[in-house]
Design a protein around this motif. Structure first.
Motif, PDB file in Angstrom:
ATOM      1  N   TYR A  89       3.055   1.634  -8.036  1.00  0.00           N
ATOM      2  CA  TYR A  89       1.826   1.440  -7.259  1.00  0.00           C
ATOM      3  C   TYR A  89       0.609   1.891  -8.063  1.00  0.00           C
ATOM      4  O   TYR A  89      -0.412   1.201  -8.148  1.00  0.00           O
ATOM      5  CB  TYR A  89       1.938   2.238  -5.956  1.00  0.00           C
ATOM      6  CG  TYR A  89       0.659   2.311  -5.146  1.00  0.00           C
ATOM      7  CD1 TYR A  89       0.327   1.303  -4.239  1.00  0.00           C
ATOM      8  CD2 TYR A  89      -0.219   3.390  -5.281  1.00  0.00           C
ATOM      9  CE1 TYR A  89      -0.838   1.363  -3.509  1.00  0.00           C
ATOM     10  CE2 TYR A  89      -1.392   3.456  -4.548  1.00  0.00           C
ATOM     11  CZ  TYR A  89      -1.696   2.450  -3.658  1.00  0.00           C
ATOM     12  OH  TYR A  89      -2.873   2.518  -2.938  1.00  0.00           O
ATOM     13  N   VAL A 111       3.196   9.729   5.565  1.00  0.00           N
ATOM     14  CA  VAL A 111       3.768  10.982   6.047  1.00  0.00           C
ATOM     15  C   VAL A 111       2.972  11.614   7.194  1.00  0.00           C
ATOM     16  O   VAL A 111       3.555  12.220   8.091  1.00  0.00           O
ATOM     17  CB  VAL A 111       3.972  11.962   4.869  1.00  0.00           C
ATOM     18  CG1 VAL A 111       2.684  12.646   4.445  1.00  0.00           C
ATOM     19  CG2 VAL A 111       5.054  12.971   5.180  1.00  0.00           C
ATOM     20  N   LYS A 146       3.967  10.014  10.430  1.00  0.00           N
ATOM     21  CA  LYS A 146       5.376  10.351  10.695  1.00  0.00           C
ATOM     22  C   LYS A 146       5.463  11.752  11.306  1.00  0.00           C
ATOM     23  O   LYS A 146       6.179  11.969  12.290  1.00  0.00           O
ATOM     24  CB  LYS A 146       6.158  10.283   9.367  1.00  0.00           C
ATOM     25  CG  LYS A 146       7.633  10.552   9.513  1.00  0.00           C
ATOM     26  CD  LYS A 146       8.359  10.390   8.171  1.00  0.00           C
ATOM     27  CE  LYS A 146       9.820  10.788   8.304  1.00  0.00           C
ATOM     28  NZ  LYS A 146      10.533  10.707   7.013  1.00  0.00           N
ATOM     29  N   ARG A 180       5.179   4.858   8.165  1.00  0.00           N
ATOM     30  CA  ARG A 180       5.651   4.855   6.782  1.00  0.00           C
ATOM     31  C   ARG A 180       4.946   5.946   5.972  1.00  0.00           C
ATOM     32  O   ARG A 180       5.468   6.447   4.992  1.00  0.00           O
ATOM     33  CB  ARG A 180       5.344   3.469   6.189  1.00  0.00           C
ATOM     34  CG  ARG A 180       5.453   3.401   4.700  1.00  0.00           C
ATOM     35  CD  ARG A 180       5.065   2.018   4.203  1.00  0.00           C
ATOM     36  NE  ARG A 180       5.938   0.949   4.695  1.00  0.00           N
ATOM     37  CZ  ARG A 180       7.204   0.783   4.306  1.00  0.00           C
ATOM     38  NH1 ARG A 180       7.746   1.616   3.462  1.00  0.00           N
ATOM     39  NH2 ARG A 180       7.913  -0.223   4.752  1.00  0.00           N
ATOM     40  N   ARG A 235      -2.729   4.657  11.177  1.00  0.00           N
ATOM     41  CA  ARG A 235      -1.736   4.767  10.116  1.00  0.00           C
ATOM     42  C   ARG A 235      -0.348   4.436  10.642  1.00  0.00           C
ATOM     43  O   ARG A 235       0.054   4.971  11.685  1.00  0.00           O
ATOM     44  CB  ARG A 235      -1.662   6.222   9.660  1.00  0.00           C
ATOM     45  CG  ARG A 235      -2.394   6.618   8.448  1.00  0.00           C
ATOM     46  CD  ARG A 235      -2.005   5.903   7.231  1.00  0.00           C
ATOM     47  NE  ARG A 235      -2.363   6.676   6.054  1.00  0.00           N
ATOM     48  CZ  ARG A 235      -2.438   6.166   4.839  1.00  0.00           C
ATOM     49  NH1 ARG A 235      -2.198   4.889   4.659  1.00  0.00           N
ATOM     50  NH2 ARG A 235      -2.757   6.921   3.819  1.00  0.00           N
ATOM     51  N   ARG A 295      10.842  11.142  -3.961  1.00  0.00           N
ATOM     52  CA  ARG A 295      10.502   9.997  -4.827  1.00  0.00           C
ATOM     53  C   ARG A 295      10.980  10.276  -6.251  1.00  0.00           C
ATOM     54  O   ARG A 295      11.036  11.445  -6.662  1.00  0.00           O
ATOM     55  CB  ARG A 295       8.990   9.784  -4.824  1.00  0.00           C
ATOM     56  CG  ARG A 295       8.517   9.334  -3.469  1.00  0.00           C
ATOM     57  CD  ARG A 295       7.009   9.176  -3.395  1.00  0.00           C
ATOM     58  NE  ARG A 295       6.661   8.830  -2.026  1.00  0.00           N
ATOM     59  CZ  ARG A 295       5.430   8.727  -1.570  1.00  0.00           C
ATOM     60  NH1 ARG A 295       4.406   8.950  -2.375  1.00  0.00           N
ATOM     61  NH2 ARG A 295       5.200   8.390  -0.318  1.00  0.00           N
ATOM     62  N   LEU A 353     -10.206   6.215  -3.782  1.00  0.00           N
ATOM     63  CA  LEU A 353     -10.082   7.001  -2.552  1.00  0.00           C
ATOM     64  C   LEU A 353      -8.857   7.908  -2.575  1.00  0.00           C
ATOM     65  O   LEU A 353      -7.766   7.476  -2.946  1.00  0.00           O
ATOM     66  CB  LEU A 353     -10.014   6.075  -1.330  1.00  0.00           C
ATOM     67  CG  LEU A 353     -11.362   5.695  -0.703  1.00  0.00           C
ATOM     68  CD1 LEU A 353     -12.285   5.029  -1.713  1.00  0.00           C
ATOM     69  CD2 LEU A 353     -11.179   4.833   0.525  1.00  0.00           C
ATOM     70  N   PHE A 354      -9.068   9.141  -2.167  1.00  0.00           N
ATOM     71  CA  PHE A 354      -7.951  10.052  -1.909  1.00  0.00           C
ATOM     72  C   PHE A 354      -7.410   9.720  -0.511  1.00  0.00           C
ATOM     73  O   PHE A 354      -7.961   8.874   0.198  1.00  0.00           O
ATOM     74  CB  PHE A 354      -8.423  11.514  -2.053  1.00  0.00           C
ATOM     75  CG  PHE A 354      -8.452  11.943  -3.506  1.00  0.00           C
ATOM     76  CD1 PHE A 354      -9.416  11.456  -4.371  1.00  0.00           C
ATOM     77  CD2 PHE A 354      -7.482  12.789  -4.027  1.00  0.00           C
ATOM     78  CE1 PHE A 354      -9.428  11.805  -5.720  1.00  0.00           C
ATOM     79  CE2 PHE A 354      -7.484  13.147  -5.374  1.00  0.00           C
ATOM     80  CZ  PHE A 354      -8.462  12.657  -6.224  1.00  0.00           C
ATOM     81  N   ASN A 355      -6.312  10.389  -0.132  1.00  0.00           N
ATOM     82  CA  ASN A 355      -5.644  10.056   1.133  1.00  0.00           C
ATOM     83  C   ASN A 355      -6.619  10.111   2.309  1.00  0.00           C
ATOM     84  O   ASN A 355      -7.383  11.057   2.428  1.00  0.00           O
ATOM     85  CB  ASN A 355      -4.499  11.048   1.385  1.00  0.00           C
ATOM     86  CG  ASN A 355      -3.459  11.014   0.283  1.00  0.00           C
ATOM     87  OD1 ASN A 355      -3.787  11.086  -0.889  1.00  0.00           O
ATOM     88  ND2 ASN A 355      -2.207  10.889   0.660  1.00  0.00           N
ATOM     89  N   ASP A 372       6.722  12.113  -8.303  1.00  0.00           N
ATOM     90  CA  ASP A 372       5.752  12.335  -7.222  1.00  0.00           C
ATOM     91  C   ASP A 372       4.558  13.071  -7.811  1.00  0.00           C
ATOM     92  O   ASP A 372       4.611  13.558  -8.945  1.00  0.00           O
ATOM     93  CB  ASP A 372       6.400  13.184  -6.113  1.00  0.00           C
ATOM     94  CG  ASP A 372       5.790  12.933  -4.740  1.00  0.00           C
ATOM     95  OD1 ASP A 372       4.678  12.367  -4.660  1.00  0.00           O
ATOM     96  OD2 ASP A 372       6.423  13.318  -3.735  1.00  0.00           O
ATOM     97  N   ARG A 388      -2.261  17.624  -1.018  1.00  0.00           N
ATOM     98  CA  ARG A 388      -3.079  16.416  -0.974  1.00  0.00           C
ATOM     99  C   ARG A 388      -4.470  16.740  -0.423  1.00  0.00           C
ATOM    100  O   ARG A 388      -4.658  17.704   0.327  1.00  0.00           O
ATOM    101  CB  ARG A 388      -2.450  15.356  -0.052  1.00  0.00           C
ATOM    102  CG  ARG A 388      -1.212  14.664  -0.612  1.00  0.00           C
ATOM    103  CD  ARG A 388      -1.573  13.693  -1.719  1.00  0.00           C
ATOM    104  NE  ARG A 388      -0.429  12.921  -2.184  1.00  0.00           N
ATOM    105  CZ  ARG A 388       0.510  13.372  -3.017  1.00  0.00           C
ATOM    106  NH1 ARG A 388       0.463  14.608  -3.469  1.00  0.00           N
ATOM    107  NH2 ARG A 388       1.502  12.588  -3.401  1.00  0.00           N
ATOM    108  N   GLY A 439      10.793  14.747   2.982  1.00  0.00           N
ATOM    109  CA  GLY A 439      11.100  14.953   1.567  1.00  0.00           C
ATOM    110  C   GLY A 439      10.439  16.230   1.081  1.00  0.00           C
ATOM    111  O   GLY A 439      10.568  17.290   1.700  1.00  0.00           O
ATOM    112  N   SER A 455      -7.335   3.873  -6.129  1.00  0.00           N
ATOM    113  CA  SER A 455      -6.613   4.982  -5.493  1.00  0.00           C
ATOM    114  C   SER A 455      -6.555   6.214  -6.377  1.00  0.00           C
ATOM    115  O   SER A 455      -6.424   6.119  -7.600  1.00  0.00           O
ATOM    116  CB  SER A 455      -5.183   4.526  -5.185  1.00  0.00           C
ATOM    117  OG  SER A 455      -4.376   5.636  -4.879  1.00  0.00           O
ATOM    118  N   SER A 456      -6.560   7.360  -5.722  1.00  0.00           N
ATOM    119  CA  SER A 456      -6.393   8.635  -6.416  1.00  0.00           C
ATOM    120  C   SER A 456      -5.042   8.718  -7.128  1.00  0.00           C
ATOM    121  O   SER A 456      -4.861   9.529  -8.031  1.00  0.00           O
ATOM    122  CB  SER A 456      -6.484   9.775  -5.401  1.00  0.00           C
ATOM    123  OG  SER A 456      -5.507   9.593  -4.394  1.00  0.00           O
ATOM    124  N   SER A 485       0.792  -1.236   0.000  1.00  0.00           N
ATOM    125  CA  SER A 485       0.000   0.000   0.000  1.00  0.00           C
ATOM    126  C   SER A 485       0.826   1.290   0.000  1.00  0.00           C
ATOM    127  O   SER A 485       0.260   2.379   0.035  1.00  0.00           O
ATOM    128  CB  SER A 485      -0.946   0.001   1.204  1.00  0.00           C
ATOM    129  OG  SER A 485      -0.185   0.080   2.380  1.00  0.00           O
TER     130      SER A 485
END
Ligand SMILES: Nc1nc2c(ncn2[C@@H]2O[C@H](COP(=O)(O)OP(=O)(O)O[C@H]3O[C@H](CO)[C@@H](O)[C@H](O)[C@@H]3O)[C@@H](O)[C@H]2O)c(=O)[nH]1
Length: 326
Positions: free
Chosen positions: A149, A189, A192, A187, A184, A278, A176-178, A281, A217, A211, A125-126, A84
């Motif tokens: 992904y 953000v 984190k 891993r 969670r 990334r 789905l968006f975030n 991105d 988002r 990063g 996923s979005s 994921s």
């Protein structure tokens, strides 16, 4: 009593969905790659581990998929399994493609072998949209995947559409968006950042490496996004839906809100770390959830700032209870 099978029950969404379905009196079955080894921490945190029937299943292995369907005899299947993390997909592209695209295909094929009709929800996923400039994405926006992904999620989306048209399977994709929550892992953000802000405020950490914080988002609250998955399978006709808040914020705003919630100025603690960038991105993400409102009656109540507030409160509680135990 209706029976549901949740593939990938150990993740954030799997755990919240299991809770929702148990509250609706479903018999809930769940799979994880190795049910003997998995800790199912999220189910334990929600206090529902003992109320679910847990099985091992490797979705890239057709035998394993058919076996778990025969055993659980579900009315509804929710496929939330698979690798994921977008970031990790650059390191593990084959595992990502297999677990997502082959996994969904095996489930759809196995559904054709079953005698009773089974409704199927697939977690899309979005990320499939890629970069859409400053526009919001809807169900008619073309896919332009920008990560292994996203390529895998796009393939699975078209598998679902194809099996729906070709074989009349009641199959839906939720794009789905975030969507975030205290479940969670770090891993991702948001967790984190929230964990770092709380730990720095408690004197347990000094700095936070990130990063690209200029990305934007559409961040929502996972427990309410799960309700949309369930609603899709209760409609007369199967269809695909964008699920989002309809608002977009920069990662920098998220960072400022999380540090602000614990009384800190983020600029004193955040370090820009190029190793966390990334290869490709997505600069901007925003969904248009109009169809979900019109057809499902679903609308996000919680926006980015609510998500920050609830995640910070949960993390502070967790850290203070850890302190009491030691
Ligand atoms: N993970 C992470 N991301 C960082 C960091 N610093 C900046 N970012 C940026 O923060 C953004 C969000 O990253 P993630 O939280 O890892 O989520 P995601 O890539 O947007 O993917 C999530 O949302 C998708 C859409 O719902 C999901 O499909 C996917 O599974 C995942 O949940 C990305 O642009 C990423 O480059 C960092 O230290 N860690």
């Amino acid at each position: 009593m209706k029976r549901a099978l949740i593939c990938g029950i150990s993740g954030q969404d799997g755990a919240y969905l299991a809770k929702l379905l148990l509250d609706k009196d479903y018999e809930v079955w769940g799979t994880s790659r190795d049910a003997q080894m998995s800790s199912f921490r999220n189910l334990t945190k929600l206090g529902i581990r003992d109320r679910t029937k847990l099985e091992s299943a490797a979705l890239n292995d057709f035998r394993s998929v058919l076996q778990v369907l025969k055993k659980s005899q579900p009315d509804e299947i929710y496929n939330l399994a698979g690798q994921s993390s977008v970031g990790l997909s650059f390191e593990q592209p084959v595992e990502t493609l297999e677990s997502i695209a082959v996994g969904s295909l095996n489930l759809l094929e196995a559904i054709r072998f079953m005698e009773q009709p089974i409704k199927f929800y697939n977690a899309s996923s979005s990320e499939c949209f890629g970069d859409v400039g400053q526009n919001s994405a809807s169900e008619t926006t073309p896919f332009k995947p920008r990560s292994p992904y996203a390529v895998a999620k796009s393939a699975a989306f078209w598998e679902v559409a194809n099996y729906r048209e070709a074989y009349g399977i009641f199959a839906c994709s939720g794009i789905l968006f975030n969507h975030e929550s205290p479940l969670r892992p770090e891993r991702f953000v948001t967790q984190k950042i929230v964990t770092a802000a709380c730990r720095i405020a408690a004197g347990q950490q000094d700095k936070l490496n990130l990063g690209n914080i200029s990305v934007q988002r559409d961040w929502g609250w996972a427990p309410e996004f799960i309700e949309a998955m369930y609603a899709m399978l209760q409609q007369e006709q199967p269809d695909d839906y964008v699920i989002a808040t309809g608002e977009s914020s920069s990662l920098q705003d998220f960072v400022a809100a999380a540090f602000g919630a614990v009384g800190l100025d983020w600029q004193k603690y955040v370090i820009s770390d190029p190793t966390l960038l990334r290869p490709t991105d997505i600069a901007f993400g925003k969904g248009n959830p109009k169809k979900a409102l019109e057809k499902l009656g679903w609308q996000a109540q919680y926006k980015m700032r609510d998500v920050v507030r609830m995640m910070v409160a949960a993390k502070q509680k967790e850290l203070s209870s850890d302190g009491h135990h030691s």
